[in-house]
Scaffold this active site. Structure first.
Site, PDB file in Angstrom:
ATOM      1  N   ASP A  95      33.471  44.093  40.349  1.00 30.93           N
ATOM      2  CA  ASP A  95      35.378  44.280  39.677  1.00 30.93           C
ATOM      3  C   ASP A  95      35.334  45.355  38.816  1.00 30.93           C
ATOM      4  O   ASP A  95      36.941  45.854  38.285  1.00 30.93           O
ATOM      5  CB  ASP A  95      36.024  43.199  39.650  1.00 30.93           C
ATOM      6  CG  ASP A  95      36.269  42.140  40.807  1.00 30.93           C
ATOM      7  OD1 ASP A  95      36.603  42.873  41.479  1.00 30.93           O
ATOM      8  OD2 ASP A  95      35.959  40.911  41.037  1.00 30.93           O
ATOM      9  N   ASP A 156      36.870  41.490  48.721  1.00 33.49           N
ATOM     10  CA  ASP A 156      37.122  42.167  47.720  1.00 33.49           C
ATOM     11  C   ASP A 156      36.337  43.277  47.053  1.00 33.49           C
ATOM     12  O   ASP A 156      37.789  43.993  46.123  1.00 33.49           O
ATOM     13  CB  ASP A 156      37.336  41.038  46.601  1.00 33.49           C
ATOM     14  CG  ASP A 156      37.894  39.043  46.857  1.00 33.49           C
ATOM     15  OD1 ASP A 156      36.516  39.147  47.738  1.00 33.49           O
ATOM     16  OD2 ASP A 156      37.569  38.659  45.857  1.00 33.49           O
TER      17      ASP A 156
HETATM   18  N1  GLY Z   1      38.743  39.077  42.830  1.00 40.43           N
HETATM   19  C1  GLY Z   1      38.804  37.914  43.691  1.00 40.43           C
HETATM   20  C2  GLY Z   1      39.640  37.111  43.712  1.00 40.43           C
HETATM   21  O1  GLY Z   1      40.395  37.504  44.331  1.00 40.43           O
HETATM   22  O2  GLY Z   1      39.717  35.787  43.518  1.00 40.43           O
END
Ligand code: GLY
Length: 374
Positions: A95, A156
């Site tokens: 992320d 994601d």
């Molecule tokens: N990237 C993790 C979520 O959307 O909770």
């Protein structure tokens, strides 16, 4: 029609600005995730948490739109705090886009700050280093060295790829973008189902690269349709199209859009999972906010008629949020209400910072005042 919409969006943007001027001052040393009794919590001591860029991102958007210096000061403090994460190999996960596009890269785009550019490039290099060549995917999370998560990728991650596209542009070196495209190609094949919905997690064999299975992740169960994951897929593939102009990503984004449009209820309220039982009232307004941003992005890349369909979907989501799920009282720190982190969690329908970020982004986009961070 568009003029009336713009006026509406400008009035909402003004409400966001007025409120955040007060809440940013009151919370100037925090990195919030949620609120407790309307007061932001602080994740400064859990610096690796994936959402730690969003408050800074919202402040950069508002600084760009309204020029209020305090927003910049608070955002810069968050960016500096994130250096502890950047220097902690085990604390880095996929992320990096969410954390550094919103902070360091936003700062660099607006001010030309070279330290910020350096942070963005280091984060991109770390993200590129998570690529598994056999499977053609970017590894999602860490597991303390056991290797049990080494073959996991999640939908994601499509939203983290713009950090790689940015790094390639900055360095005139295509390696970052090649990794982004390879991951997007894998995600198209391995995550997107025939009906246009998306899996949350897919596990690959780390040596052969073979797809092993999909997992339900933060959705209701395996095979169900976690709404935030659908939103990440919609916006993520639209962004990969923007950065590469490769038509297959546009086709994929449109396929996902068609599926999502078939699922949005008349109420405009987005559930946590499109497959959840009718009597379950768990919502995810963050999914609605991200979905709106995805539709507004996709609209840019299709013909006028199709674009209007996406535009209207975004407006419907945003009007519903503004009328039913936003709090503009400046005694309460959050704006967007009724979000959910994961379907099978104990806790549902609470505020989460990235909903505020994406709601702000969508509204500023409608006003023509957006700073594009992806
Ligand atoms: N990237 C993790 C979520 O959307 O909770």
């Amino acid at each position: 029609m568009r003029e009336m919409e713009k006026q509406w969006a400008e009035s909402v943007a003004e409400k966001i600005y007025c409120k955040v001027s007060v809440t940013a001052e009151r919370n100037q040393h925090k990195i919030p995730y949620t609120t407790n009794d309307g007061v932001f919590d602080d994740w400064s001591d859990r610096i690796g948490w994936w959402t730690n860029g969003f408050f800074g991102g919202q402040l950069w958007l508002l600084y760009h739109a309204f020029g209020y210096e305090q927003f910049r000061t608070v955002a810069e403090e968050i960016e500096e705090k994130l250096d502890r994460n950047l220097m902690d190999y085990q604390g880095m996960d996929h992320d990096s886009g969410f954390r550094w596009l919103m902070t360091a890269v936003a700062n660099y785009r607006l001010t030309g700050n070279q330290s910020s550019r350096n942070r963005g490039l280091l984060a991109a290099a770390n993200l590129a280093g998570r690529f598994n060549l056999a499977g053609g995917f970017i590894r999602a999370w860490n597991d303390g060295g056991s290797g049990e998560n080494a073959g996991w990728a999640i939908i994601d991650c499509m939203m983290n790829l713009p950090l790689l596209y940015w790094a390639s542009e900055q360095t005139n070196d295509d390696r970052f973008a090649q990794i982004a495209r390879a991951h997007a190609d894998t995600a198209r094949q391995a995550f997107i189902r025939a009906d246009g919905s998306a899996n949350h997690i897919v596990e690959f064999d780390t040596k052969s690269g073979k797809r092993i299975r999909s997992l339900g992740g933060q959705g209701m169960k395996e095979g169900s349709s976690w709404t935030r994951g659908q939103s990440w897929a919609l916006y993520g593939f639209s962004l990969s199209y923007r950065h590469t102009v490769d038509k297959k990503y546009l086709d994929t984004a449109q396929k996902i859009a068609t599926y999502i449009l078939s699922q949005i209820p008349d109420s405009g309220i987005i559930s946590v999972d499109f497959c959840q039982p009718d009597d379950c009232d768990w919502e995810d307004s963050s999914a609605a906010s991200i979905m709106a941003c995805g539709f507004l992005e996709l609209e840019q890349h299709v013909d006028i008629e199709q674009g209007q369909v996406y535009h209207e979907a975004a407006l419907r989501l945003l009007h519903t949020l503004e009328e039913k799920r936003c709090c503009f009282d400046d005694k309460i720190d959050h704006i967007v209400e009724n979000c959910t982190a994961a379907y099978n969690d104990k806790h549902h329908n609470f505020a989460i910072i990235y909903a505020d970020y994406f709601f702000t982004e969508a509204i500023l986009r409608l006003c023509g005042k957006n700073l594009f961070l992806w």
